[in-house]
Design an enzyme around this catalytic site. Structure first.
Site, PDB file in Angstrom:
ATOM      1  N   ASP A  23       0.825  -1.262  -0.119  1.00  0.00           N
ATOM      2  CA  ASP A  23       0.070   0.257   0.108  1.00  0.00           C
ATOM      3  C   ASP A  23       0.733   1.197  -0.078  1.00  0.00           C
ATOM      4  OD1 ASP A  23       0.816  -0.655   2.641  1.00  0.00           O
ATOM      5  OD2 ASP A  23      -0.633   0.391   3.569  1.00  0.00           O
ATOM      6  N   GLU A  24       0.230   2.331  -0.476  1.00  0.00           N
ATOM      7  CA  GLU A  24       0.885   3.702  -0.427  1.00  0.00           C
ATOM      8  C   GLU A  24       2.501   3.809  -0.813  1.00  0.00           C
ATOM      9  OE1 GLU A  24      -2.025   5.227   2.952  1.00  0.00           O
ATOM     10  OE2 GLU A  24      -0.349   4.190   3.825  1.00  0.00           O
TER      11      GLU A  24
END
Lengths: 595, 595
Positions: free
Chosen positions: A367-368
């Protein structure tokens, strides 16, 4: 047998106010209105599954070759061990819950059954049976978790309990339901069920029913994690996803790389040792719960820089806004032989151990990842997607291949598949967290998916802005100082959430289930119970028995509130400091607290 | 002495990361950077106040005449008893807190002082002195709560602590500050203060620093209330307002009216006995805290209908919307001799006992009286304000007169003065809860005021809509299911709140202080700590030392966050399950988590 999705409300004064008491709501149940009493003389009869049940093994790993040796250590198989442990817990709960359900009865009414030696029906036997050969619980496929539970009369004075499951996990779920049918009299001297006769035929809607705990932003002692596992099992959840490393700390001992935790953990007392991890897996397995360890990468890896600064790009960039989701920034250099080698060595140490502990899944995060930070990564040097994406693709696929090679199915956060997008092995399971649209896109791409978006299933939301607001940003954020995902998701936001919105019928099989998420910017072990329970119980029911009637309508709050309040009291009776669902008066007077 | 409103940050490596550790921030303090060690051989010297200190009395009440007889029961006066108890607590905290402040130091730095037998400075004596005659703590006037605390060298190897207060409460505050200056080494073997020499000169900004706990929507066992009192005292709060009866339950034993609690409490185990109440007052007094009991009237009295239906208008009206703030509806009949007599008898039983327990204030409620419900009160029969207001005026003034006559100052919620408005005795203290404008209006009318509006100081807000949403209201409230006062008030909303907005200087003396409010629709004893702390600590600092620098600017979050996080850890060290302020990394790296 007639199928009942809703409880048959018994007509007698004794039970009319007590709502169905097994949480999550069983698939089918029929409850009567007679009272059966439990005393200490009940006999437990156990029949284990047919020969061939997997025995208990001890695994040892050769430090040099990483070769695993397996040694049988117990005459009892894993299934037998699990059943025996579940019986011990059921006994303890039956006799020690001492739950007096005063709040589910109108003030001043005589709702409690009165014991009468001459006419009382007493439970004589509790029979527990596994009927089939135990499957391999570590495989990437659902196991049969169904069970039946009956409480029936033998004669006018005696009753019996029968629990039957195909697998040890099914049996365990039956043993979890059983004590939820019993209460104590208010002098705590007698234990009874007011539901005789009982017929429950139960199985889960989803095979993946989990909670994700972030133990790296805040460290949780092993005892907190074990307590969480206990409560997950009472709610028939079967997955504990541990987000075990983060940019803030690296609390995981890796024996071949001792500096990782020695320098990356908050303190030397805030490290999960090799033994701790094995202990957590074993503790969970006895409770029918699979642990999934996540080492988030290539983003969220800043804490590695405390021991290996050469692996991390843009460590603690300040000002950080625009370069990571929260401080400190720091992510793996994407196209670096040193990073590749580090991951290989990390996996060579960790994965065989997890395999030996019975794990089948490994979460490699994803993620991210921040393209802006990639500009400061000399192995990328750009935020241009035509440069970033191929490098990300190479890195992530290499990581996933290593996970497959170690015998695991990898799990990845949705951005890897949807945002960049990368081309991933179709066997990779994708975890969605942004919205329902993501779930739909993931199954459209043919991947299996775990749902639980931040607008509904993030347990950390709504507790306020935790970053220090600079005087120049003050007016923008005051007076409410809300966080990005405010408001707090109360149990209703969690329960009344259509996770299958827009999923075509022929893709439903790709939706494995979901997870609620406990990120730990503002939580640690002191308040874990209060933050997680009973909100995660709401998720547990959605995952076990869905949130709608067969008609397609949502279950009414009037039918869910008292049941959730009851399982909350059950958790409190077992020492869990769960939050309150609503004030007692509203439970005593169902229907009078409606809006 | 030079006056410092902000800590002098010491330059040495040892203390540079530890923020000022006394919460709430003292009015003036100067902290050094030398280490002084505490061992078990420290000597406590106590000098009580001059002769004339009030002795401890036992009060007995004649059941027929309600006459109180006072008997001296102890050679030690109340002030001496309070000081002795505070010393015992300080000793316990000094030796048992064992707080290791790892999270306030950068990872990997050698911040902990190293004990060296040859050069260590050891604290030899702790002197505690009360200098003036103890005032009457039960009077309706502020007492002097100031104190000084110094830690200074006697010679190169020895140091001493001196605490001086004019009153026993001042002394107690000094003894509260003292252990907050000490830490344990991470092997828990040594206790030290890194701040030698210390000079603190402290006194509160407001005389009324309280928390209001609703123990009627949910019942709190006495042990929860005592624990709350403990923590209030650590935060130098001095008022516990107990909202002790409500429409949902009447948990208060009134001996002359036993049916009130027998029928109105949730269960027979959820009643505060006469002895419990006296016990709570005594426990609080030893900790410098005044208890204020509230019996809310004429609204919020439905639970009386369980024993005296004839007193209550519109009991549990359904549908309830428009007739009360929440179910069940029910309020005193306004112009009823039976109600008048009931209140007289209630007060005749309760007030002398509270007086004997040392109380000076009594809260008679007065919020949310509902004129629409008055239509169904046959003694009013109208919602017309020309009819309702005179009757309300008569009732409330009669109640207040009875409270004055019993030797108390009454407190009333703001609606009585502002919404109707009634003409109240100017000595009545008004509690505002709606907004800052209310506070201004109240002082404009010449009344003393307690602030704490729901937009900032309601600890119950933001945890979601707890009423059962009907299917027909579903779309209106889903998916967030927020409550009326969402979002949750995090510590910043509580801290950065200008309660004195618009108050003219010449009226500031009418602002006694404030209270945070813990309403209990969704809280009970299981989660009280997590809901209240450390958010109430934020209110405590606003009330003790205000939220602004002398320049008029708000204190920066960078200066408040670590101090609040530290008192949170101190509370946790003492067994309080307070919520987390922020993740450890942000505390280890001050300034790096700014937005």
């Amino acid at each position: 047998m007639v199928r009942f999705n809703l409880l048959i409300i018994a007509a007698s004064a004794i039970t009319s106010m007590v709502s169905a008491s097994v949480w999550p709501l069983p698939k089918e149940q029929s409850l009567g209105d007679q009272v059966a009493w439990l005393d200490g003389r009940v006999k437990f009869n156990v029949k284990y599954g047919p020969a061939g049940n997997s025995p208990t093994y001890k695994y040892t790993r050769d430090a040099l070759t990483s070769r695993i040796t397996r040694r049988k250590t117990s005459k009892k198989g894993q299934a037998e061990t699990r059943i025996d442990a579940a019986i011990d817990r059921a006994k303890s709960f039956l006799y020690n819950d001492n739950l007096v359900p005063w709040m589910f009865h109108k003030k001043g009414t005589d709702w409690q059954p009165h014991y009468d030696r001459k006419t009382a029906i007493t439970i004589k036997t509790i029979s527990v049976t596994q009927t089939e050969v135990e499957p391999d619980n570590s495989k990437d496929e659902p196991i049969d978790e169904s069970y039946t539970l009956t409480i029936s009369k033998i004669n006018d004075r005696e009753a019996k309990v029968e629990i039957v499951g195909k697998t040890s996990v099914g049996v365990l779920h039956g043993l979890t339901s059983l004590p939820q049918l019993f209460y104590a009299t208010d002098d705590k001297k007698k234990i009874y069920t007011p539901y005789l006769p009982v017929t429950i035929t139960d199985s889960p809607r989803f095979s993946h029913r989990g909670l994700n705990l972030d133990v790296a932003r805040s460290f949780y002692p092993v005892k907190n994690i074990k307590s969480l596992i206990d409560v997950l099992s009472w709610n028939k959840m079967n997955i504990l996803h541990i987000h075990i490393t983060e940019s803030q700390s690296w609390p995981l001992e890796i024996r071949s790389m001792p500096d990782l935790a020695a320098k990356g953990a908050y303190t030397k007392d805030q490290i999960y040792s090799v033994r701790d991890i094995d202990d957590i897996y074993s503790y969970a397995a006895l409770r029918g719960i699979k642990v999934i360890i996540e080492i988030d990468m290539p983003g969220h890896t800043a804490s590695i820089a405390y021991s290996r600064p050469e692996l991390i790009a843009n460590f603690n960039k300040q000002p950080w806004v625009g370069f990571c989701a929260q401080p400190p920034c720091g992510q793996f250099k994407l196209d670096s032989p040193v990073v590749d080698k580090f991951v290989e060595e990390l996996f060579a140490d960790l994965l065989p151990r997890l395999k030996a502990s019975g794990a089948g899944y490994f979460h490699a995060g994803g993620d991210e990842y921040n393209s802006n930070s990639a500009q400061f990564d000399e192995t990328v040097g750009s935020n241009d997607s035509t440069i970033v994406v191929p490098k990300l693709n190479r890195f992530v696929n290499k990581v996933h291949k290593e996970i497959f090679d170690a015998g695991f199915t990898p799990i990845a956060w949705e951005e890897m598949l949807l945002e960049y997008p990368l081309t991933l092995d179709p066997r990779v399971i994708i975890q969605a967290w942004i919205d329902n649209e993501s779930v739909k896109k993931i199954v459209d791409k043919g991947h299996r998916v775990i749902f639980g978006n931040y607008k509904n299933w993030y347990l950390d939301c709504g507790f306020g802005f935790w970053l220090d607001v600079k005087p120049e940003s003050f007016n923008q954020l005051a007076p409410a100082f809300t966080d990005y995902c405010s408001p707090m998701k109360n149990w209703k936001a969690i329960y009344y959430y259509d996770a299958l919105e827009g999923i075509p019928k022929d893709k439903l099989n790709l939706v494995l289930g979901g997870e609620v998420h406990m990120w730990s910017e503002q939580v640690d072990g002191q308040i874990l119970d209060a933050r997680v329970w009973p909100r995660a119980s709401a998720a547990a029911e959605v995952l076990w028995s869905w949130n709608r009637e067969e008609s397609g309508e949502y279950r009414t709050q009037l039918s869910v509130t008292p049941r959730l309040a009851l399982i909350r009291e059950r958790m409190v009776a077992r020492g869990v400091q769960a939050s309150l669902v609503t004030q007692g008066w509203c439970l005593q007077n169902p229907g009078d607290c409606q809006y």
